[in-house]
Design a protein around this motif. Sequence first.
Motif, PDB file in Angstrom:
ATOM      1  N   LEU A  96       0.848  -1.195   0.000  1.00  0.00           N
ATOM      2  CA  LEU A  96       0.000   0.000   0.000  1.00  0.00           C
ATOM      3  C   LEU A  96       0.879   1.238   0.000  1.00  0.00           C
ATOM      4  CD1 LEU A  96      -2.770  -0.869   2.634  1.00  0.00           C
ATOM      5  CD2 LEU A  96      -3.064  -0.611   0.182  1.00  0.00           C
ATOM      6  N   PRO A  97       0.894   1.971  -1.087  1.00  0.00           N
ATOM      7  CA  PRO A  97       1.747   3.163  -1.141  1.00  0.00           C
ATOM      8  C   PRO A  97       1.156   4.360  -0.398  1.00  0.00           C
ATOM      9  CG  PRO A  97       0.571   2.893  -3.194  1.00  0.00           C
ATOM     10  CD  PRO A  97       0.243   1.691  -2.339  1.00  0.00           C
ATOM     11  N   PHE A  98      -0.066   4.252   0.081  1.00  0.00           N
ATOM     12  CA  PHE A  98      -0.744   5.385   0.702  1.00  0.00           C
ATOM     13  C   PHE A  98      -0.336   5.525   2.166  1.00  0.00           C
ATOM     14  CE2 PHE A  98      -2.893   5.275  -3.129  1.00  0.00           C
ATOM     15  CZ  PHE A  98      -3.465   4.041  -3.334  1.00  0.00           C
ATOM     16  N   ALA A  99      -0.234   6.746   2.646  1.00  0.00           N
ATOM     17  CA  ALA A  99       0.206   7.004   4.017  1.00  0.00           C
ATOM     18  C   ALA A  99      -0.971   7.239   4.959  1.00  0.00           C
ATOM     19  CB  ALA A  99       1.132   8.217   4.029  1.00  0.00           C
ATOM     20  N   SER A 100      -2.178   7.206   4.452  1.00  0.00           N
ATOM     21  CA  SER A 100      -3.378   7.495   5.227  1.00  0.00           C
ATOM     22  C   SER A 100      -3.609   6.452   6.313  1.00  0.00           C
ATOM     23  CB  SER A 100      -4.567   7.485   4.257  1.00  0.00           C
ATOM     24  OG  SER A 100      -5.553   8.362   4.649  1.00  0.00           O
ATOM     25  N   GLU A 101      -4.124   6.875   7.471  1.00  0.00           N
ATOM     26  CA  GLU A 101      -4.426   5.934   8.547  1.00  0.00           C
ATOM     27  C   GLU A 101      -5.893   5.513   8.550  1.00  0.00           C
ATOM     28  OE1 GLU A 101      -3.083   7.354  12.308  1.00  0.00           O
ATOM     29  OE2 GLU A 101      -1.038   7.599  11.609  1.00  0.00           O
ATOM     30  N   LYS A 102      -6.730   6.214   7.784  1.00  0.00           N
ATOM     31  CA  LYS A 102      -8.156   5.883   7.708  1.00  0.00           C
ATOM     32  C   LYS A 102      -8.601   5.907   6.253  1.00  0.00           C
ATOM     33  CE  LYS A 102      -9.733   9.067  10.457  1.00  0.00           C
ATOM     34  NZ  LYS A 102     -10.655   9.906  11.219  1.00  0.00           N
ATOM     35  N   ALA A 103      -9.670   5.170   5.990  1.00  0.00           N
ATOM     36  CA  ALA A 103     -10.254   5.169   4.652  1.00  0.00           C
ATOM     37  C   ALA A 103     -11.737   4.839   4.770  1.00  0.00           C
ATOM     38  CB  ALA A 103      -9.573   4.147   3.756  1.00  0.00           C
ATOM     39  N   ASP A 104     -12.529   5.395   3.879  1.00  0.00           N
ATOM     40  CA  ASP A 104     -13.909   4.961   3.716  1.00  0.00           C
ATOM     41  C   ASP A 104     -13.870   3.774   2.762  1.00  0.00           C
ATOM     42  OD1 ASP A 104     -15.040   6.980   5.306  1.00  0.00           O
ATOM     43  OD2 ASP A 104     -14.986   8.393   3.639  1.00  0.00           O
ATOM     44  N   TYR A 105     -14.671   2.763   3.046  1.00  0.00           N
ATOM     45  CA  TYR A 105     -14.671   1.604   2.160  1.00  0.00           C
ATOM     46  C   TYR A 105     -16.085   1.263   1.726  1.00  0.00           C
ATOM     47  CZ  TYR A 105     -16.413  -1.378   5.926  1.00  0.00           C
ATOM     48  OH  TYR A 105     -17.180  -1.939   6.911  1.00  0.00           O
ATOM     49  N   VAL A 106     -16.150   0.631   0.558  1.00  0.00           N
ATOM     50  CA  VAL A 106     -17.392   0.066   0.033  1.00  0.00           C
ATOM     51  C   VAL A 106     -17.040  -1.323  -0.471  1.00  0.00           C
ATOM     52  CG1 VAL A 106     -19.230   0.281  -1.678  1.00  0.00           C
ATOM     53  CG2 VAL A 106     -18.248   2.345  -0.649  1.00  0.00           C
ATOM     54  N   LEU A 107     -17.820  -2.315  -0.037  1.00  0.00           N
ATOM     55  CA  LEU A 107     -17.641  -3.685  -0.489  1.00  0.00           C
ATOM     56  C   LEU A 107     -18.906  -4.095  -1.225  1.00  0.00           C
ATOM     57  CD1 LEU A 107     -15.997  -6.311  -0.539  1.00  0.00           C
ATOM     58  CD2 LEU A 107     -17.033  -6.899   1.661  1.00  0.00           C
ATOM     59  N   LEU A 108     -18.739  -4.451  -2.494  1.00  0.00           N
ATOM     60  CA  LEU A 108     -19.849  -4.908  -3.326  1.00  0.00           C
ATOM     61  C   LEU A 108     -19.637  -6.388  -3.638  1.00  0.00           C
ATOM     62  CD1 LEU A 108     -19.397  -1.852  -5.569  1.00  0.00           C
ATOM     63  CD2 LEU A 108     -21.550  -2.251  -4.418  1.00  0.00           C
ATOM     64  N   ARG A 109     -20.742  -7.107  -3.838  1.00  0.00           N
ATOM     65  CA  ARG A 109     -20.658  -8.533  -4.155  1.00  0.00           C
ATOM     66  C   ARG A 109     -21.546  -8.843  -5.345  1.00  0.00           C
ATOM     67  NH1 ARG A 109     -21.265 -12.795   0.494  1.00  0.00           N
ATOM     68  NH2 ARG A 109     -22.789 -11.290   1.150  1.00  0.00           N
ATOM     69  N   GLY A 110     -21.107  -9.806  -6.144  1.00  0.00           N
ATOM     70  CA  GLY A 110     -21.875 -10.207  -7.311  1.00  0.00           C
ATOM     71  C   GLY A 110     -21.925 -11.714  -7.438  1.00  0.00           C
ATOM     72  N   PRO A 111     -22.512 -12.194  -8.517  1.00  0.00           N
ATOM     73  CA  PRO A 111     -22.641 -13.639  -8.730  1.00  0.00           C
ATOM     74  C   PRO A 111     -21.281 -14.315  -8.877  1.00  0.00           C
ATOM     75  CG  PRO A 111     -23.460 -12.399 -10.630  1.00  0.00           C
ATOM     76  CD  PRO A 111     -23.083 -11.408  -9.594  1.00  0.00           C
ATOM     77  N   GLY A 112     -21.256 -15.587  -8.518  1.00  0.00           N
ATOM     78  CA  GLY A 112     -20.043 -16.375  -8.702  1.00  0.00           C
ATOM     79  C   GLY A 112     -18.916 -16.019  -7.755  1.00  0.00           C
ATOM     80  N   GLY A 113     -19.232 -15.372  -6.628  1.00  0.00           N
ATOM     81  CA  GLY A 113     -18.194 -15.029  -5.659  1.00  0.00           C
ATOM     82  C   GLY A 113     -17.342 -13.843  -6.041  1.00  0.00           C
ATOM     83  N   LYS A 114     -17.843 -13.004  -6.934  1.00  0.00           N
ATOM     84  CA  LYS A 114     -17.103 -11.804  -7.340  1.00  0.00           C
ATOM     85  C   LYS A 114     -17.271 -10.723  -6.279  1.00  0.00           C
ATOM     86  CE  LYS A 114     -15.494 -11.547 -11.027  1.00  0.00           C
ATOM     87  NZ  LYS A 114     -14.162 -11.923 -11.495  1.00  0.00           N
ATOM     88  N   HIS A 115     -16.190 -10.042  -5.933  1.00  0.00           N
ATOM     89  CA  HIS A 115     -16.197  -8.962  -4.943  1.00  0.00           C
ATOM     90  C   HIS A 115     -15.475  -7.746  -5.517  1.00  0.00           C
ATOM     91  CE1 HIS A 115     -17.589 -11.433  -1.555  1.00  0.00           C
ATOM     92  NE2 HIS A 115     -16.857 -12.389  -2.090  1.00  0.00           N
TER      93      HIS A 115
END
Length: 112
Positions: A61-80
């Motif tokens: 991870l080249p980023f120096a940030s200590e926090k991040a907003d995240y979004v996790l999406l899921r689809g058919p066949g185990g795709k994330h």
Amino acid sequence: PGSARASRVLQLDAHADEGARGRVTDAVPEGAVPAELPVGGLRLRLRQRGEARIRKEGDGLPFASEKADYVLLRGPGGKHLLVLDFDSGDRLSVLADAVGRELLELLPGGDD
């Protein structure tokens, strides 16, 4: 990491029962990530959204940030799709396929 098939490994739950491996993608448009997003011919839907604390280990991870907003999406066949929007303004998006826990080896230092 270092695999020809996947440059990232994702831990999708607190107990490491759900994992995925994938690659960085630029398929996510700028701005807020919607609750549904078509990627690679599949419709991915919101699984979870929130704020994460970032712990950087190694050079992945080249980023120096200590926090991040995240979004996790899921689809058919185990795709994330995991999208991290760091406080620094950088974005990292990883399109991944689910893998069984038995396919991931616990690396030294990973039991914190």
